[in-house]
Design an enzyme around this catalytic site. Structure first.
Site, PDB file in Angstrom:
ATOM      1  N   VAL A 504      40.064  -3.633  42.140  1.00 32.42           N
ATOM      2  CA  VAL A 504      41.024  -3.236  41.109  1.00 32.42           C
ATOM      3  C   VAL A 504      40.811  -4.002  39.798  1.00 32.42           C
ATOM      4  O   VAL A 504      40.127  -5.018  39.755  1.00 32.42           O
ATOM      5  CB  VAL A 504      42.477  -3.440  41.603  1.00 32.42           C
ATOM      6  CG1 VAL A 504      42.729  -2.592  42.823  1.00 32.42           C
ATOM      7  CG2 VAL A 504      42.733  -4.911  41.934  1.00 32.42           C
ATOM      8  N   GLU A 505      41.438  -3.490  38.726  1.00 29.63           N
ATOM      9  CA  GLU A 505      41.355  -4.063  37.369  1.00 29.63           C
ATOM     10  C   GLU A 505      39.911  -4.268  36.926  1.00 29.63           C
ATOM     11  O   GLU A 505      39.550  -5.286  36.345  1.00 29.63           O
ATOM     12  CB  GLU A 505      42.146  -5.380  37.277  1.00 29.63           C
ATOM     13  CG  GLU A 505      43.644  -5.177  37.310  1.00 29.63           C
ATOM     14  CD  GLU A 505      44.425  -6.436  36.969  1.00 29.63           C
ATOM     15  OE1 GLU A 505      43.808  -7.416  36.517  1.00 29.63           O
ATOM     16  OE2 GLU A 505      45.648  -6.432  37.150  1.00 29.63           O
ATOM     17  N   GLY A 506      39.079  -3.287  37.187  1.00 28.74           N
ATOM     18  CA  GLY A 506      37.664  -3.356  36.830  1.00 28.74           C
ATOM     19  C   GLY A 506      36.864  -3.781  38.033  1.00 28.74           C
ATOM     20  O   GLY A 506      36.895  -4.948  38.423  1.00 28.74           O
TER      21      GLY A 506
END
Length: 868
Positions: A504-506
């Site tokens: 997640v988040e990149g």
């Protein structure tokens, strides 16, 4: 012959002077005067050997030309600018906005090749306020006590209602919201410490609390919302009446936000009985944390205005808006099952949802600026939630593994005494120390006003990767104890959760190969962005002047880094300036050395590859690793100072820095091995590694010291796991393990007494429980001592035990709160055999054939069953 030697001596003096001036970055004019003085003295007193005279004059000429601005601008810079413009890489709007996000902090110093340590050391050590500490010691501990990982993960599939209510009531969703709106207004450091403590207890709880305090509606409203929007939403978010989520990822667009197909079309429609200008939205999102229970949805979409209602543009680009989830057309409620770690995460979609134009965060003026908003906030949020979650998990792992390996015995020894186990324990503790340092130092910098875009990417990638390594090692040292799921297993669920943070988040692969160095090279390099902006300046003469200044400053910078990289490598950086004369001084010098080597390598890579470096992802990733290792090593050194230079922590510091800088060395070596321009690679290797690769990884002795540190009670063990939930409670394994560890040290003399008695033949049993009985009968231990030993033994047996279940406990029965869906027979018709149509014997044969069709796995038309 003597004349030649004298001339050679003069030449070496001239060259040495040049290196000295370049190493110390003396100004161009001062360097020219100094070198001219040496040449003038040589003309009067030196031997006039024609060859050396020619060389010296040429070297001096190279210094004279840059001091003639008009000549160099027309004869050198203008042609160079034309060539440079042909080398510029293409850049999307989203990339440009990402480059402008955040600011430059310590990462810029590391790019300079000559880091100013005073800048880092001047930052105050982060501290919790009295209010923040009280929250950590009070509500945070209370919430941890309410959580039972097995109940949440296996039985409920969710946090218990009491925990949800407590989270809302105590303001866990409001840590970043100012007090004027009813929030807690905590510092970034306090936010990180709360998340770390929750993560040490439950990854479900840390995810639930972390997301609203990271990239979500509250953060967007605080930075970009209108006053009306803040007053409308923030009090409800602070009170827990509103539950937020933010929806970015869609099936067609994950890391590539520019590929979003979720749309909003500006049109006229009806809102609350009146005609108004608004947006008709259609979206399909997935992987959205808190979406199934959200009351307000932060939505990223592309905004279109085909009828030019608000302006002349057809398309405005990515926009962010707040959407109440009770509007007609909004779909929420269904859930994903992320590796059986049941935090609230699921899809959301919208079909022709109409909202007024002022639902755009920031109002109409922020139409099309959604991506810029997101990347600016990620420059802060990405440095807190996931890294502190990983750090909290590491603290719990170090605390539990240290105690477990001390009370778990094999061959009459604690398994911590075996070197293979000790090696894993050292990695657990060392990697946890790195994560702790990175989170503490970076969140402290954020509280001082920094918005470290590149360090936030470094922390997101490396802390989650280190967390994965810690989880793997924790599983290894626990063996079967960590594999058998059940209420007694405290290692399995964190292990299952680690890939979630990786994704997640990149996604980490993207972050490492494209973002860390790709963004860092443009933002943190002292001259590259200036050159790029000058080359794109529409005023050509102004651009030429700016480019000229940046170019020759860049040349001087590169020459200086070459001199510094070579001299520091040749001398092992022993004469490099450091801020402190402490046992850690050599580690500062090691970072200095690799900073110069990294800066030089970066310049040659960009010069020779130009725009192609953008697609050379493996090369970019390796340079990103070097930058990351230097940043993390710097954080370790700063963290050690912040904690008061505790002597007991020196093994952790040495292990951490040595591990990081050894990796930096090997990644530089790997970069040079794979660099396509082989002559340049050879030249760089001669400068960077003139004595070969001399840096070594941590010694076994350091590892043994760390094992002692985490397997014995003491301040160092407590400090490493400072934020972990350690309360002594029946359902808290960390507290119970610590109790057992303390008892093991208390009863060590008695255990030695029993061991000696067995050697002497006074007791015969090999089993500790029976030894106690025999020792009591033989009056080797008193009755009270025997009772205490039995109590200790029972506690150890409980902690070593695993769960087992009756057959009917496996799976979830129909009618439960999470029924298993029916298999779609149409999808795999070859493996579905209705019982009433086939005899039993034939069914077995058919199933065997079907097994081959699905890759060797047994399949059945019955409902799938989940195991615990």
């Amino acid at each position: 012959m003597s004349g030649l030697l004298i001339s050679l001596a003069w030449f070496l003096l001239f060259l040495g002077g040049a290196i000295y001036l370049a190493y110390n970055r003396v100004s161009l004019l001062s360097s020219t005067i100094a070198m001219g003085g040496i040449l003038l003295v040589y003309l009067f007193y030196g031997s006039w050997h024609p060859l050396w005279m020619l060389v010296l004059i040429l070297l001096f000429g190279l210094l004279i030309v840059p001091n003639l601005p008009d000549f160099r601008r027309e004869r050198i810079t203008r042609p160079a600018l034309e060539i440079y413009r042909t080398m510029l890489p293409s850049m999307s709007d989203t990339e440009k906005e990402a480059l402008e996000a955040g600011n430059i902090w310590w990462d810029g110093e590391l790019f300079s090749g000559m880091p100013d340590w005073d800048k880092l050391m001047s930052f105050p050590a982060p501290k919790l306020s009295a209010e923040e500490q009280a929250f950590l010691d009070g509500p945070c501990e209370e919430l941890c006590a309410m959580l039972d990982d097995w109940e949440i993960s296996h039985e409920r599939g969710d946090l218990p209602p009491a925990a949800w209510e407590f989270i809302k009531k105590q303001g866990f969703f409001a840590m970043i919201i100012p007090k004027q709106y009813g929030g807690l207004e905590f510092s970034a450091y306090a936010n990180a410490m709360v998340i770390a403590k929750l993560a040490s207890r439950s990854s479900i709880a840390s995810s639930t609390v972390g997301v609203p305090n990271s990239l979500g509606p509250a953060e967007l409203l605080l930075h970009y919302g209108t006053d009306e929007q803040k007053e409308r939403w923030l009090p409800g978010l602070a009170a827990g009446d509103e539950i937020p989520c933010f929806a970015l990822t869609s099936p067609q667009a994950g890391s590539d936000a520019a590929a979003l197909i979720d749309s909003g079309v500006i049109c006229r429609g009806e809102w609350e009985g009146e005609q108004t200008v608004g947006i008709r939205l259609n979206w399909d999102k997935r992987y959205i944390t808190l979406a199934p229970v959200a009351t307000v949805l932060g939505l990223a979409f592309k905004l279109y205005d085909p009828d030019h209602i608000i302006g002349d543009k057809d398309e405005y680009g990515i926009t962010a808006a707040l959407i109440p989830t009770d509007l007609p057309g909004v779909n929420i409620g269904r859930r994903h099952d992320p590796l059986s770690v049941p935090f609230q995460n699921g899809p959301t979609s919208g079909n022709d949802v109409f909202v007024p134009l002022d639902f755009i965060i920031g109002g109409q003026d922020m139409a099309g600026k959604g991506w810029k908003m997101l990347v600016e906030l990620l420059s802060v949020g990405r440095a807190i939630t996931l890294p502190s979650t990983a750090a909290g998990g590491g603290q719990a792992a170090a605390y539990s593994a240290g105690a477990y390996t001390q009370i778990r015995r094999q061959f009459n020894l604690p398994i911590a005494k075996f070197e293979g186990v000790g090696e894993a324990l050292a990695r657990i503790a060392g990697n946890t120390y790195i994560m702790n340092a990175a989170v503490s130092v970076t969140s402290g910098a954020i509280d001082q006003g920094e918005k470290p875009a590149v360090p936030s990417a470094i922390l997101k990638y490396h802390c989650t990767e280190l967390g994965r390594k810690v989880a793997n090692d924790t599983m290894d040292v626990h063996g079967g104890k960590a594999i058998m799921m059940g209420p007694k297993n405290y290692a399995g669920r964190p292990y299952m959760a680690t890939p979630i943070a990786i994704t997640v988040e990149g996604a980490n692969i993207l972050t490492r190969s494209l973002i860390i160095f790709g963004q860092g090279a443009m933002r943190c390099h002292p001259y590259v962005l200036r050159e790029l902006q000058a080359a794109q300046d529409e005023d050509t003469e102004r651009g030429l002047t700016e480019f000229d200044d940046a170019l020759f400053s860049h040349v001087g910078y590169a020459v200086s880094n070459a001199a510094r990289a070579f001299f520091l490598a040749l001398t092992h950086a022993k004469f490099s300036k450091v801020p402190l004369n402490t046992p850690t001084r050599r580690y500062y010098q090691n970072v200095n050395r690799y900073s110069a080597a990294f800066a030089l390598t970066t310049d040659f890579a960009m010069l020779t590859l130009g725009g192609r470096l953008k697609v050379k992802e493996l090369l970019s990733a390796r340079l990103g690793d070097v930058l990351s290792c230097m940043y993390l090593a710097s954080a370790v050194l700063k963290h050690f100072e912040n904690q008061g230079r505790r002597a007991a922590d020196i093994p952790l510091v040495e292990w951490s820095v040595r591990t990081l800088m050894y990796h930096a060395q090997e990644q530089l070596h790997s970069f040079l091995r794979n660099f396509p321009n082989r002559p340049v690679a050879f030249l760089l290797r001669c400068i960077i590694f003139p004595r070969g690769r001399t840096y070594s990884s941590p010694s076994d002795e350091i590892g043994k010291k760390i094992v002692s540190l985490i397997t014995e009670t003491g301040e160092a063990r407590e400090r490493l796991s400072e934020q972990a939930y350690k309360a002594l409670a029946p359902n808290n394994p960390l507290g119970l393990l610590q109790e057992a560890l303390e008892l093991s040290e208390q009863f060590l003399p008695m255990e030695k007494k029993l061991g000696q008695a067995r050697k002497e033949g006074l007791i015969r049993s090999e089993y500790f429980g029976h030894q106690i009985d025999e020792a009591e009968k033989a009056e080797i231990v008193s009755r009270n001592e025997a009772a205490e030993l039995r109590d200790y033994h029972e506690k150890v047996l409980f902690l070593l035990s695993v769960d087992d279940f009756s057959p009917d406990e496996f799976g979830r029965k129909s009618g439960g709160n999470a029924p298993v869906p029916e298999m779609d027979h149409a999808v795999v018709p070859s493996i579905v055999i209705p019982a009433e149509e086939e005899p039993a014997a034939k069914k077995k044969v058919t199933k065997k054939k079907a097994t081959k069709k699905v890759g060797g796995k047994k399949a059945s038309s019955k409902k799938k069953k989940k195991t615990g």
